[in-house]
Design an enzyme around this catalytic site. Structure first.
Site, mmCIF file in Angstrom:
data_model
loop_
_atom_site.group_PDB
_atom_site.id
_atom_site.type_symbol
_atom_site.label_atom_id
_atom_site.label_comp_id
_atom_site.label_asym_id
_atom_site.label_seq_id
_atom_site.Cartn_x
_atom_site.Cartn_y
_atom_site.Cartn_z
ATOM 1 N N ASP A 38 0.832 -1.196 0.000
ATOM 2 C CA ASP A 38 0.000 0.000 0.000
ATOM 3 C C ASP A 38 0.873 1.256 0.000
ATOM 4 O O ASP A 38 2.020 1.216 0.481
ATOM 5 C CB ASP A 38 -0.899 0.035 1.246
ATOM 6 C CG ASP A 38 -1.904 -1.106 1.264
ATOM 7 O OD1 ASP A 38 -2.298 -1.560 0.177
ATOM 8 O OD2 ASP A 38 -2.298 -1.526 2.370
ATOM 9 N N TYR A 66 5.986 -8.460 8.790
ATOM 10 C CA TYR A 66 5.589 -7.056 8.869
ATOM 11 C C TYR A 66 5.692 -6.543 10.298
ATOM 12 O O TYR A 66 5.556 -7.309 11.257
ATOM 13 C CB TYR A 66 4.124 -6.876 8.432
ATOM 14 C CG TYR A 66 3.829 -7.216 6.997
ATOM 15 C CD1 TYR A 66 3.877 -6.246 6.004
ATOM 16 C CD2 TYR A 66 3.471 -8.516 6.629
ATOM 17 C CE1 TYR A 66 3.585 -6.552 4.683
ATOM 18 C CE2 TYR A 66 3.185 -8.836 5.315
ATOM 19 C CZ TYR A 66 3.240 -7.847 4.344
ATOM 20 O OH TYR A 66 2.959 -8.161 3.044
ATOM 21 N N ASP A 80 -6.898 1.773 6.875
ATOM 22 C CA ASP A 80 -5.674 2.434 7.323
ATOM 23 C C ASP A 80 -5.937 3.923 7.546
ATOM 24 O O ASP A 80 -6.999 4.446 7.196
ATOM 25 C CB ASP A 80 -4.507 2.215 6.353
ATOM 26 C CG ASP A 80 -4.775 2.751 4.956
ATOM 27 O OD1 ASP A 80 -5.369 3.832 4.838
ATOM 28 O OD2 ASP A 80 -4.386 2.096 3.987
ATOM 29 N N ARG A 172 -4.255 -5.038 6.817
ATOM 30 C CA ARG A 172 -5.385 -4.163 7.146
ATOM 31 C C ARG A 172 -6.603 -4.982 7.580
ATOM 32 O O ARG A 172 -7.283 -4.637 8.545
ATOM 33 C CB ARG A 172 -5.737 -3.284 5.946
ATOM 34 C CG ARG A 172 -4.767 -2.137 5.718
ATOM 35 C CD ARG A 172 -5.150 -1.326 4.491
ATOM 36 N NE ARG A 172 -4.929 -2.057 3.261
ATOM 37 C CZ ARG A 172 -5.778 -2.094 2.235
ATOM 38 N NH1 ARG A 172 -6.925 -1.433 2.313
ATOM 39 N NH2 ARG A 172 -5.492 -2.762 1.141
#
Length: 257
Positions: A38, A66, A80, A172
């Protein structure tokens, strides 16, 4: 120019934007990225150059790590902080409760891709339909959370997590599910990909180098595919394979090797 460039994707640019920039710098069309990040996210973005584009799936299909910072009590239409705020309410919980909830997401879980994602529906990415005000029904899919743990917690509404997961996992969506399990909403405020397969942060280069510097940093394809089984061919076998003919090799010797 065949191989991989391991880019540290900066915040505020799409993965495709990184590809377009490198195409201009290297004056080469045959460049692709191995796994979308993203615009909000930073970190490991492998780019395949020239003939290495044929091997991109071997990188895309690897597991990934992550580090995500999430806000509890906040919900957006994109999952987000860059999205439109649709929910805001004060929230607090104990670290024990938080850890208990987080641990329930380890292992195989079913996950529905976010509305704002690149998953295709009728040939168009989901975000295309979202921007038209439509909400296509997408079936949940199984992903695997190999490890999820708490890095830090401010005892109120900000949480930092480490997540190691299979391909196709949306952080997300994971964060939104964690919020729901806690009885609130949650969204990602920052996200960094720290590993793709065997590629780690220490190997990354920035997106602001000159052409000559990038050429020096191209990694041969075989180095990134070293984790795969290997068969060595002699000249005669190699010629057959290049001509599309079947190759017979010593299976026992290969297995022992």
């Amino acid at each position: 120019m065949n191989g991989f460039l391991l880019i540290d994707k900066p915040k505020g640019i799409t993965s495709s934007g990184c590809v377009y920039k490198l195409r201009k710098i290297l004056d080469l069309r045959k460049i692709g990225h191995c796994g979308t990040l993203d615009p909000l996210a930073t970190g490991v973005l492998p780019l395949c150059i020239g003939e290495a584009t044929k091997f991109s799936n071997y990188i895309i299909n690897s597991s990934k790590d992550y580090e995500a910072t999430i806000l509890l009590g906040k919900g957006t239409n994109t999952g987000d902080i860059d999205g439109d705020l649709i929910y805001s309410k004060e929230f607090s919980c104990s670290i024990k409760e938080l850890q208990q909830i987080i641990s329930t997401f380890e292992g195989d879980i079913m996950q529905t891709p976010p509305l704002y994602s690149a998953v295709k529906y009728k040939g168009k990415p989901m975000y295309y339909w979202a921007r038209k005000g439509e909400r296509p029904e997408i079936s949940p899919r199984q992903v695997n959370i190999e490890e999820i743990r708490l890095i830090s917690f401010n005892d109120k509404d900000e949480v930092k997590l480490f997540v190691s997961c299979s391909k196709g996992t949306y952080i997300r969506a994971l964060v939104e599910s964690i919020g729901e399990a806690l009885g609130t909403k949650a969204c990602v405020s920052s996200l960094r990909r720290t590993r793709v397969g065997a590629i780690i942060e220490d190997q990354l280069i920035t997106l602001d180098l000159e052409k000559v510097d990038y050429l020096k940093k191209i990694i041969p394809s075989d180095l990134l595919l070293d984790h795969l089984p290997k068969i060595e061919l002699d000249k005669k076998q190699a010629k057959k394979m290049l001509n599309g003919q079947p190759v017979v090799y010593n299976a026992r010797k290969y297995k022992e090797g």
